[in-house]
Design a protein around this motif. Structure first.
Motif, PDB file in Angstrom:
ATOM      1  N   THR A  55      15.998 -10.440   1.118  1.00  0.00           N
ATOM      2  CA  THR A  55      16.973 -11.531   1.049  1.00  0.00           C
ATOM      3  C   THR A  55      17.975 -11.414   2.188  1.00  0.00           C
ATOM      4  O   THR A  55      18.323 -12.411   2.826  1.00  0.00           O
ATOM      5  CB  THR A  55      17.699 -11.497  -0.306  1.00  0.00           C
ATOM      6  OG1 THR A  55      16.743 -11.614  -1.352  1.00  0.00           O
ATOM      7  CG2 THR A  55      18.713 -12.598  -0.423  1.00  0.00           C
ATOM      8  N   SER A  58      16.046 -12.263   5.523  1.00  0.00           N
ATOM      9  CA  SER A  58      15.674 -13.665   5.729  1.00  0.00           C
ATOM     10  C   SER A  58      16.881 -14.599   5.722  1.00  0.00           C
ATOM     11  O   SER A  58      16.827 -15.678   6.303  1.00  0.00           O
ATOM     12  CB  SER A  58      14.686 -14.113   4.655  1.00  0.00           C
ATOM     13  OG  SER A  58      15.312 -14.154   3.386  1.00  0.00           O
ATOM     14  N   LYS A  60      17.977 -16.139   3.103  1.00  0.00           N
ATOM     15  CA  LYS A  60      17.807 -17.146   2.046  1.00  0.00           C
ATOM     16  C   LYS A  60      18.276 -16.553   0.727  1.00  0.00           C
ATOM     17  O   LYS A  60      17.753 -15.540   0.266  1.00  0.00           O
ATOM     18  CB  LYS A  60      16.342 -17.554   1.937  1.00  0.00           C
ATOM     19  CG  LYS A  60      15.809 -18.193   3.186  1.00  0.00           C
ATOM     20  CD  LYS A  60      14.358 -18.530   3.024  1.00  0.00           C
ATOM     21  CE  LYS A  60      13.816 -19.111   4.312  1.00  0.00           C
ATOM     22  NZ  LYS A  60      12.387 -19.375   4.231  1.00  0.00           N
ATOM     23  N   ASP A  61      19.253 -17.186   0.102  1.00  0.00           N
ATOM     24  CA  ASP A  61      19.781 -16.618  -1.130  1.00  0.00           C
ATOM     25  C   ASP A  61      19.015 -17.063  -2.367  1.00  0.00           C
ATOM     26  O   ASP A  61      19.388 -16.704  -3.475  1.00  0.00           O
ATOM     27  CB  ASP A  61      21.283 -16.900  -1.296  1.00  0.00           C
ATOM     28  CG  ASP A  61      21.762 -18.141  -0.617  1.00  0.00           C
ATOM     29  OD1 ASP A  61      21.110 -18.563   0.317  1.00  0.00           O
ATOM     30  OD2 ASP A  61      22.801 -18.670  -1.028  1.00  0.00           O
ATOM     31  N   THR A  62      17.929 -17.787  -2.218  1.00  0.00           N
ATOM     32  CA  THR A  62      17.140 -18.168  -3.390  1.00  0.00           C
ATOM     33  C   THR A  62      16.391 -16.969  -3.978  1.00  0.00           C
ATOM     34  O   THR A  62      16.024 -16.995  -5.149  1.00  0.00           O
ATOM     35  CB  THR A  62      16.130 -19.273  -3.035  1.00  0.00           C
ATOM     36  OG1 THR A  62      15.321 -18.837  -1.946  1.00  0.00           O
ATOM     37  CG2 THR A  62      16.851 -20.547  -2.647  1.00  0.00           C
ATOM     38  N   TYR A  63      16.183 -15.938  -3.172  1.00  0.00           N
ATOM     39  CA  TYR A  63      15.489 -14.751  -3.663  1.00  0.00           C
ATOM     40  C   TYR A  63      16.352 -13.933  -4.632  1.00  0.00           C
ATOM     41  O   TYR A  63      15.821 -13.093  -5.358  1.00  0.00           O
ATOM     42  CB  TYR A  63      15.028 -13.868  -2.504  1.00  0.00           C
ATOM     43  CG  TYR A  63      14.001 -14.537  -1.629  1.00  0.00           C
ATOM     44  CD1 TYR A  63      12.776 -14.943  -2.144  1.00  0.00           C
ATOM     45  CD2 TYR A  63      14.256 -14.779  -0.290  1.00  0.00           C
ATOM     46  CE1 TYR A  63      11.836 -15.563  -1.349  1.00  0.00           C
ATOM     47  CE2 TYR A  63      13.324 -15.396   0.524  1.00  0.00           C
ATOM     48  CZ  TYR A  63      12.110 -15.790  -0.013  1.00  0.00           C
ATOM     49  OH  TYR A  63      11.188 -16.402   0.769  1.00  0.00           O
ATOM     50  N   ASP A  65      17.753 -15.118  -7.204  1.00  0.00           N
ATOM     51  CA  ASP A  65      17.312 -15.547  -8.531  1.00  0.00           C
ATOM     52  C   ASP A  65      16.075 -14.769  -8.977  1.00  0.00           C
ATOM     53  O   ASP A  65      15.946 -14.399 -10.150  1.00  0.00           O
ATOM     54  CB  ASP A  65      17.006 -17.047  -8.537  1.00  0.00           C
ATOM     55  CG  ASP A  65      18.224 -17.895  -8.253  1.00  0.00           C
ATOM     56  OD1 ASP A  65      19.347 -17.403  -8.504  1.00  0.00           O
ATOM     57  OD2 ASP A  65      18.056 -19.035  -7.783  1.00  0.00           O
ATOM     58  N   VAL A  66      15.191 -14.502  -8.050  1.00  0.00           N
ATOM     59  CA  VAL A  66      13.980 -13.737  -8.362  1.00  0.00           C
ATOM     60  C   VAL A  66      14.349 -12.325  -8.796  1.00  0.00           C
ATOM     61  O   VAL A  66      13.793 -11.787  -9.760  1.00  0.00           O
ATOM     62  CB  VAL A  66      13.028 -13.712  -7.147  1.00  0.00           C
ATOM     63  CG1 VAL A  66      11.834 -12.822  -7.408  1.00  0.00           C
ATOM     64  CG2 VAL A  66      12.582 -15.108  -6.788  1.00  0.00           C
TER      65      VAL A  66
END
Length: 94
Positions: A55, A58, A60-63, A65-66
């Protein structure tokens, strides 16, 4: 400055990959079921760390959530394994 961060992230990936390999070895070898359960929980924690590093790499802060879903799933699995191990063994406090 950016070069230092990249080197640090790569070093973190290398250390976590080595830890993942050693935890997988403990999961496969055992020798007891509680050892394997702890190794499985360690693998989940290391995977969360790897996703966290990715995270950062990259951007991208959507990871994130994963990682939260994986952490909650690993926590519930730990509770389930602990209850299974407790029910399957002799308890002295009953």
């Amino acid at each position: 400055m950016n070069n230092i961060i990249d080197i640090t992230l790569l070093l973190g990936f290398a250390i976590l990959s080595l830890a993942l390999l050693l935890a997988l070895l403990r999961l496969l070898k055992g020798p007891t079921l509680p050892d394997r359960v702890v190794a499985l929980e360690l693998i989940a924690s290391i995977t969360i760390g790897i996703i966290g590093l990715y995270t950062i790499l990259s951007g991208k802060d959507t990871y994130i959530d994963v990682t939260m879903v994986l952490a909650l799933t690993a926590f519930l699995a730990a509770i389930g394994f602990a209850r299974y191990l407790e029910k399957g063994s002799y308890r002295d406090d009953n």
